[in-house]
Design a protein around this motif. Structure first.
Motif, PDB file in Angstrom:
ATOM      1  N   ARG A 236       0.847  -1.198   0.000  1.00  0.00           N
ATOM      2  CA  ARG A 236       0.000   0.000   0.000  1.00  0.00           C
ATOM      3  C   ARG A 236       0.877   1.241   0.000  1.00  0.00           C
ATOM      4  O   ARG A 236       1.877   1.323   0.717  1.00  0.00           O
ATOM      5  CB  ARG A 236      -0.916   0.023   1.218  1.00  0.00           C
ATOM      6  CG  ARG A 236      -1.635   1.362   1.454  1.00  0.00           C
ATOM      7  CD  ARG A 236      -2.641   1.283   2.569  1.00  0.00           C
ATOM      8  NE  ARG A 236      -3.753   0.413   2.185  1.00  0.00           N
ATOM      9  CZ  ARG A 236      -4.752   0.086   3.004  1.00  0.00           C
ATOM     10  NH1 ARG A 236      -4.765   0.530   4.251  1.00  0.00           N
ATOM     11  NH2 ARG A 236      -5.729  -0.704   2.570  1.00  0.00           N
ATOM     12  N   PHE A 237       0.473   2.215  -0.816  1.00  0.00           N
ATOM     13  CA  PHE A 237       1.089   3.536  -0.804  1.00  0.00           C
ATOM     14  C   PHE A 237      -0.019   4.569  -0.666  1.00  0.00           C
ATOM     15  O   PHE A 237      -0.989   4.559  -1.422  1.00  0.00           O
ATOM     16  CB  PHE A 237       1.892   3.793  -2.078  1.00  0.00           C
ATOM     17  CG  PHE A 237       2.374   5.212  -2.199  1.00  0.00           C
ATOM     18  CD1 PHE A 237       3.371   5.688  -1.366  1.00  0.00           C
ATOM     19  CD2 PHE A 237       1.813   6.075  -3.127  1.00  0.00           C
ATOM     20  CE1 PHE A 237       3.811   6.997  -1.458  1.00  0.00           C
ATOM     21  CE2 PHE A 237       2.250   7.389  -3.236  1.00  0.00           C
ATOM     22  CZ  PHE A 237       3.253   7.853  -2.401  1.00  0.00           C
ATOM     23  N   THR A 238       0.125   5.452   0.313  1.00  0.00           N
ATOM     24  CA  THR A 238      -0.855   6.505   0.563  1.00  0.00           C
ATOM     25  C   THR A 238      -0.131   7.833   0.701  1.00  0.00           C
ATOM     26  O   THR A 238       0.903   7.917   1.373  1.00  0.00           O
ATOM     27  CB  THR A 238      -1.646   6.246   1.858  1.00  0.00           C
ATOM     28  OG1 THR A 238      -2.241   4.949   1.808  1.00  0.00           O
ATOM     29  CG2 THR A 238      -2.739   7.288   2.053  1.00  0.00           C
ATOM     30  N   VAL A 239      -0.662   8.862   0.077  1.00  0.00           N
ATOM     31  CA  VAL A 239      -0.136  10.215   0.265  1.00  0.00           C
ATOM     32  C   VAL A 239      -1.320  11.164   0.397  1.00  0.00           C
ATOM     33  O   VAL A 239      -2.316  11.045  -0.334  1.00  0.00           O
ATOM     34  CB  VAL A 239       0.791  10.636  -0.903  1.00  0.00           C
ATOM     35  CG1 VAL A 239       0.058  10.620  -2.240  1.00  0.00           C
ATOM     36  CG2 VAL A 239       1.418  11.995  -0.637  1.00  0.00           C
ATOM     37  N   TYR A 261      -2.819   3.614  -3.421  1.00  0.00           N
ATOM     38  CA  TYR A 261      -2.689   2.459  -4.314  1.00  0.00           C
ATOM     39  C   TYR A 261      -2.533   1.213  -3.456  1.00  0.00           C
ATOM     40  O   TYR A 261      -1.731   1.187  -2.517  1.00  0.00           O
ATOM     41  CB  TYR A 261      -1.473   2.608  -5.225  1.00  0.00           C
ATOM     42  CG  TYR A 261      -1.165   1.362  -6.029  1.00  0.00           C
ATOM     43  CD1 TYR A 261      -1.909   1.039  -7.156  1.00  0.00           C
ATOM     44  CD2 TYR A 261      -0.151   0.490  -5.638  1.00  0.00           C
ATOM     45  CE1 TYR A 261      -1.637  -0.108  -7.895  1.00  0.00           C
ATOM     46  CE2 TYR A 261       0.130  -0.660  -6.368  1.00  0.00           C
ATOM     47  CZ  TYR A 261      -0.618  -0.961  -7.490  1.00  0.00           C
ATOM     48  OH  TYR A 261      -0.361  -2.099  -8.203  1.00  0.00           O
ATOM     49  N   ASP A 262      -3.325   0.172  -3.772  1.00  0.00           N
ATOM     50  CA  ASP A 262      -3.272  -1.107  -3.059  1.00  0.00           C
ATOM     51  C   ASP A 262      -3.111  -2.237  -4.059  1.00  0.00           C
ATOM     52  O   ASP A 262      -3.743  -2.225  -5.125  1.00  0.00           O
ATOM     53  CB  ASP A 262      -4.568  -1.354  -2.269  1.00  0.00           C
ATOM     54  CG  ASP A 262      -4.699  -0.464  -1.058  1.00  0.00           C
ATOM     55  OD1 ASP A 262      -4.104  -0.786  -0.030  1.00  0.00           O
ATOM     56  OD2 ASP A 262      -5.404   0.558  -1.150  1.00  0.00           O
ATOM     57  N   LYS A 263      -2.294  -3.211  -3.688  1.00  0.00           N
ATOM     58  CA  LYS A 263      -2.202  -4.446  -4.459  1.00  0.00           C
ATOM     59  C   LYS A 263      -2.051  -5.603  -3.489  1.00  0.00           C
ATOM     60  O   LYS A 263      -1.129  -5.630  -2.670  1.00  0.00           O
ATOM     61  CB  LYS A 263      -1.033  -4.422  -5.436  1.00  0.00           C
ATOM     62  CG  LYS A 263      -1.023  -5.624  -6.388  1.00  0.00           C
ATOM     63  CD  LYS A 263      -0.006  -5.461  -7.500  1.00  0.00           C
ATOM     64  CE  LYS A 263      -0.098  -6.611  -8.513  1.00  0.00           C
ATOM     65  NZ  LYS A 263       0.856  -6.440  -9.631  1.00  0.00           N
ATOM     66  N   VAL A 264      -2.989  -6.557  -3.565  1.00  0.00           N
ATOM     67  CA  VAL A 264      -2.984  -7.737  -2.708  1.00  0.00           C
ATOM     68  C   VAL A 264      -2.851  -8.965  -3.603  1.00  0.00           C
ATOM     69  O   VAL A 264      -3.612  -9.125  -4.559  1.00  0.00           O
ATOM     70  CB  VAL A 264      -4.272  -7.831  -1.867  1.00  0.00           C
ATOM     71  CG1 VAL A 264      -4.211  -9.039  -0.936  1.00  0.00           C
ATOM     72  CG2 VAL A 264      -4.482  -6.554  -1.059  1.00  0.00           C
ATOM     73  N   LYS A 265      -1.898  -9.819  -3.282  1.00  0.00           N
ATOM     74  CA  LYS A 265      -1.696 -11.068  -4.012  1.00  0.00           C
ATOM     75  C   LYS A 265      -2.082 -12.239  -3.124  1.00  0.00           C
ATOM     76  O   LYS A 265      -1.769 -12.263  -1.938  1.00  0.00           O
ATOM     77  CB  LYS A 265      -0.240 -11.209  -4.446  1.00  0.00           C
ATOM     78  CG  LYS A 265       0.217 -10.166  -5.466  1.00  0.00           C
ATOM     79  CD  LYS A 265       1.664 -10.416  -5.874  1.00  0.00           C
ATOM     80  CE  LYS A 265       2.137  -9.414  -6.908  1.00  0.00           C
ATOM     81  NZ  LYS A 265       3.549  -9.658  -7.304  1.00  0.00           N
ATOM     82  N   GLY A 266      -2.752 -13.221  -3.713  1.00  0.00           N
ATOM     83  CA  GLY A 266      -3.210 -14.365  -2.934  1.00  0.00           C
ATOM     84  C   GLY A 266      -4.655 -14.194  -2.513  1.00  0.00           C
ATOM     85  O   GLY A 266      -5.325 -13.229  -2.882  1.00  0.00           O
ATOM     86  N   ASP A 267      -5.161 -15.114  -1.733  1.00  0.00           N
ATOM     87  CA  ASP A 267      -6.567 -15.124  -1.324  1.00  0.00           C
ATOM     88  C   ASP A 267      -6.693 -14.411   0.011  1.00  0.00           C
ATOM     89  O   ASP A 267      -6.644 -15.027   1.062  1.00  0.00           O
ATOM     90  CB  ASP A 267      -7.054 -16.574  -1.221  1.00  0.00           C
ATOM     91  CG  ASP A 267      -8.557 -16.656  -1.030  1.00  0.00           C
ATOM     92  OD1 ASP A 267      -9.242 -15.686  -1.377  1.00  0.00           O
ATOM     93  OD2 ASP A 267      -9.026 -17.683  -0.518  1.00  0.00           O
ATOM     94  N   LYS A 302      -6.954   1.668  -7.070  1.00  0.00           N
ATOM     95  CA  LYS A 302      -6.416   3.022  -7.126  1.00  0.00           C
ATOM     96  C   LYS A 302      -7.553   3.989  -6.815  1.00  0.00           C
ATOM     97  O   LYS A 302      -8.653   3.860  -7.357  1.00  0.00           O
ATOM     98  CB  LYS A 302      -5.840   3.333  -8.511  1.00  0.00           C
ATOM     99  CG  LYS A 302      -4.688   2.439  -8.934  1.00  0.00           C
ATOM    100  CD  LYS A 302      -4.242   2.750 -10.356  1.00  0.00           C
ATOM    101  CE  LYS A 302      -3.133   1.811 -10.807  1.00  0.00           C
ATOM    102  NZ  LYS A 302      -2.717   2.068 -12.204  1.00  0.00           N
ATOM    103  N   GLN A 303      -7.271   4.975  -5.954  1.00  0.00           N
ATOM    104  CA  GLN A 303      -8.309   5.949  -5.623  1.00  0.00           C
ATOM    105  C   GLN A 303      -7.668   7.284  -5.252  1.00  0.00           C
ATOM    106  O   GLN A 303      -6.547   7.341  -4.749  1.00  0.00           O
ATOM    107  CB  GLN A 303      -9.180   5.451  -4.468  1.00  0.00           C
ATOM    108  CG  GLN A 303      -8.437   5.132  -3.193  1.00  0.00           C
ATOM    109  CD  GLN A 303      -9.380   4.662  -2.100  1.00  0.00           C
ATOM    110  OE1 GLN A 303     -10.412   5.290  -1.840  1.00  0.00           O
ATOM    111  NE2 GLN A 303      -9.045   3.554  -1.456  1.00  0.00           N
TER     112      GLN A 303
END
Length: 729
Positions: A236-239, A261-267, A302-303
């Motif tokens: 996660r990256f937040t600004v 920005y978030d990216k999650v891999k796996g269940d 992304k938001q």
């Protein structure tokens, strides 16, 4: 502060001033100008060196969430819980689910430690999320956008109907997260965290003036972590930049913004069968780390949001505020394999698949939400005879577009006790089916007047909303309008006790046509009566800060569609009615800047009163435990060689709760387990540094938090120990 530190701070603040912005409640901005709330000083007490950690805002006194103006909490005739930044930092809350652990009437983490969203219920209902007083761009089916808690100064929970100020909202309440904002004095921090499941995080915030009339702040975070489940990782990256520009003595513009920005891999949070988790399995117990999804699963989001909050004071008693925010939210799951099919063989013990082979599904999903929201209001104070008025008149508007598509296919089978992730025939099913494609427009006009007669306060509020929803899937346009209102009265004694009573109503639009009557659905409506007493310790010594709320309430919701929605619009008949009644007590205290206390107890009795499906009548609402009890106490040594060293211990109890309502596909309702968990902390503070080790569920108790069906079980959050080093400047 060194020259290097000053140069770095100036560059960061300049970057913040040149970046985007979004709207914030002005009440929080006014409070922020007094400087940082937490300050650690080295001093002398009775001839002995002492370290004093001052937390000015640990105990909340006000919140713009409950009234959209500067009415103190003690004068607000409705329950509201405020989890301040001081509390968040002490207890090391990572997300909003954790932040409600010691809050009355709120039940979170029923899906375990989710790495994407915040799941919790308030008085039996899922609350809608607001950010800085304006509705968040929530998706079609989840009322949370998951902006990181580090970006916010406080987490406010307004319990009970909130439509009189916010429009369409569930009867249990809303939550509003108030962003960090710029200060007129230089300061900041940078912190690093490391903990279990390879939790790694670096974050910082810096603020101060960059020109004579311009203050700015920049907050940023980067996190890289694994999860309790095997083969899961998340980044996660937040600004979040902000500035406050003072145009003369009476006009200010506050701009804020965030990008995440978030990216999650796996269940990240897949389901497990009820056999082997909540119920016995002849093969054995399922491990909490079991992953029935696939390491190739991907969730990406992304938001961002941009906006402003403009305030102009015509006089000391007349003020105009205008908040505006543009938001954009995108999430994408191209591969979403999970064990949703449950056990495929529970009858033939001679087959090797007996009670151990699970059917996998692959659910791909993507959604885009764009939102424009604005809230404009006049705030006036005046007298009429013996009465003093705080009058609020406003108009707000929302324009939200949701477009979502999905794909669903059968995937492989997998062994519950020895998962092997064989190659799938298809990893990415695409998005061949439309889930939602609609535009919602909501316009509301509202007025509120707090009328004071000495120590007695009468609060009256009313609002009218017009809602228009156009669906591209059905080529239908639904128009609904509704009047909601609130009335409350309280009396604040000189010693700080404030008994109160209130009545409030709510509404939510419901899309579709009644399958029995053929008529368009009416808005779902709610009403609540609440009575209680608050206490703010004004009669106690100045070094004792305390806020206590005790309340009883009864909520009824009507025009509930009995069939659970899967696509919009839903199919069913509008005959449902539910009721939740209960009581709460909540305590937040800070004593001699040495002892911090958070405690609560709540009782919720929920029941489906009417439904077209007879099996639902009499059933409790999901994830609504009858009992919740919590207490955390922290103590800091101030004098001597151990000055600055502190310890804390807490306990949390939740009784069992239903995982779902009974239905055609899950006639048996499974209850999550009742559980008692313990948390602890050890910390050491100096004027420049803070060191802390926080542990939650320190005895690593394994329990099932929720089973939404025979194949929909989730373990609760296991032990989490995180060490933090913070450099303050």
């Amino acid at each position: 502060m060194t020259v290097h530190d000053r140069t770095l701070r100036t560059l960061l603040l300049a970057g913040a001033a040149l970046t985007g912005f979004t709207a914030l409640p002005a009440a929080a901005q006014d409070a922020a100008q007094g400087g940082p709330s937490i300050e650690t000083t080295r001093t002398t007490v009775d001839g002995e060196e002492a370290i004093i950690v001052t937390a000015r805002n640990y105990v909340p006194e006000g919140s713009a969430t409950a009234s959209k103006t500067d009415i103190p909490l003690i004068e607000t005739p409705q329950s509201i819980s405020v989890v301040t930044r001081d509390q968040i930092d002490l207890l090391n809350f990572i997300d909003a689910q954790q932040a409600v652990r010691y809050t009355a009437g709120v039940f979170g983490e029923n899906y375990g430690p989710d790495l994407r969203f915040d799941f919790f219920t308030v008085r039996g209902f899922t609350p809608k999320q607001y950010i800085d007083g304006l509705a968040a761009p929530i998706s079609t089916s989840i009322y949370s956008v998951g902006v990181d808690l580090y970006a916010f100064d406080s987490f406010d929970l307004l319990k009970g109907p909130a439509s009189v100020l916010y429009g369409n909202a569930p009867p249990g309440g809303i939550y509003n997260q108030v962003s960090r904002r710029a200060l007129g004095t230089p300061g900041g921090e940078i912190s690093a965290k490391y903990g279990e499941d390879d939790y790694k995080q670096i974050a910082g915030t810096v603020t101060g003036p960059i020109a004579e009339s311009l203050d700015a702040r920049l907050t940023a975070l980067y996190r890289d972590r694994d999860a309790e489940r095997d083969h899961v990782s998340a980044r996660r990256f937040t600004v979040a930049p902000t500035f406050t520009w003072r145009l003369g003595e009476r006009t200010t513009i506050t701009g804020l913004g965030y990008y995440q920005y978030d990216k999650v891999k796996g269940d990240t949070n897949g389901f497990l069968p009820v056999y082997g988790t909540l119920l016995d399995n002849p093969v054995g117990k399922v491990k909490r780390s079991t992953n029935l999804g696939d390491p190739n699963n991907v969730y990406e989001r992304k938001q961002f949001a941009l906006g402003w909050d403009a305030t102009h004071e015509f006089s000391d008693s007349l003020k105009f505020r205008s908040n505006v925010k543009w938001s954009d939210y995108k999430e994408d799951t191209p591969v979403g394999i999970y064990g949703g099919g449950g056990l495929i063989n529970t009858s033939d013990s001679s087959d090797p698949s007996y009670y151990r082979t699970v059917q996998q599904y692959n659910f791909s999903y993507k959604e885009k939400v764009t939102s424009f929201a604005t809230d404009n209001r006049i705030d006036a104070k005046f007298g009429t005879g013996a009465a003093e008025h705080k009058l609020l008149v406003g108009l707000d508007y929302r324009n939200v577009y949701n477009k979502a598509d999905f794909g669903f296919i059968f995937a492989n089978t997998i062994d519950l006790f020895d998962p092997v992730y064989a190659p799938q025939a298809t990893y990415e099913p695409g998005y061949p089916s439309a889930f939602n494609n609609q535009r919602l427009k909501q316009t509301g006009v509202y007025a509120q007047d707090q009328i004071g007669f000495g120590n007695f306060y009468l609060t009256l509020g009313g609002r009218y909303d017009w809602v228009k929803v156009a669906s591209a899937l059905t080529a239908a346009t639904t128009k609904q309008d509704k009047f909601t209102w609130r009335v409350g009265a309280n009396y604040v004694t000189d010693s700080g006790f404030a008994p109160y009573v209130s009545y409030a109503t709510s509404f939510e639009p419901v899309l579709g046509v009644d399958s029995v009557t053929g008529d368009d659905f009416k808005p779902s409506t709610g009403k609540q009566i609440e009575a209680g007493i608050k206490y703010d310790a004004r009669g106690l010594p100045d070094d004792v800060k305390l806020f206590v709320t005790a309340a009883v309430f009864d909520i009824k919701q009507k025009n509930v569609v009995s069939t659970s929605p899967s696509v919009t619009p839903v199919f069913g008949t509008q005959s449902g009615e539910v009721e939740v009644w209960g009581g709460e007590i909540e305590l937040v205290a800070r004593i001699r800047e040495q002892i911090s206390i958070n405690g609560s107890y709540s009782y919720n009795n929920s029941e489906v009163k009417e439904s077209s499906f007879a099996g639902e009548i009499g059933a409790p609402l999901p994830t609504t435990p009858k009992h919740k009890l919590s207490l955390f106490v922290d103590y800091t040594i101030q004098q001597g060689s151990l000055g600055g060293l502190g310890f804390g211990l807490g306990g949390r109890y939740n009784s069992k709760s239903a995982g779902s309502l009974p239905g055609a596909f899950n006639p048996v309702v499974y209850y999550g387990e009742s559980t008692t968990l313990f948390d602890a902390i050890i910390h050491y503070d100096t004027p420049e540094w803070r060191f802390a080790i926080n542990g939650s569920n320190i005895f690593d108790k394994t329990y099932v938090a929720r089973c939404s069906g025979p194949a929909g079980c989730n373990f609760g959050a296991g032990r989490q120990v995180i060490g933090t080093v913070t450099r303050k400047f």
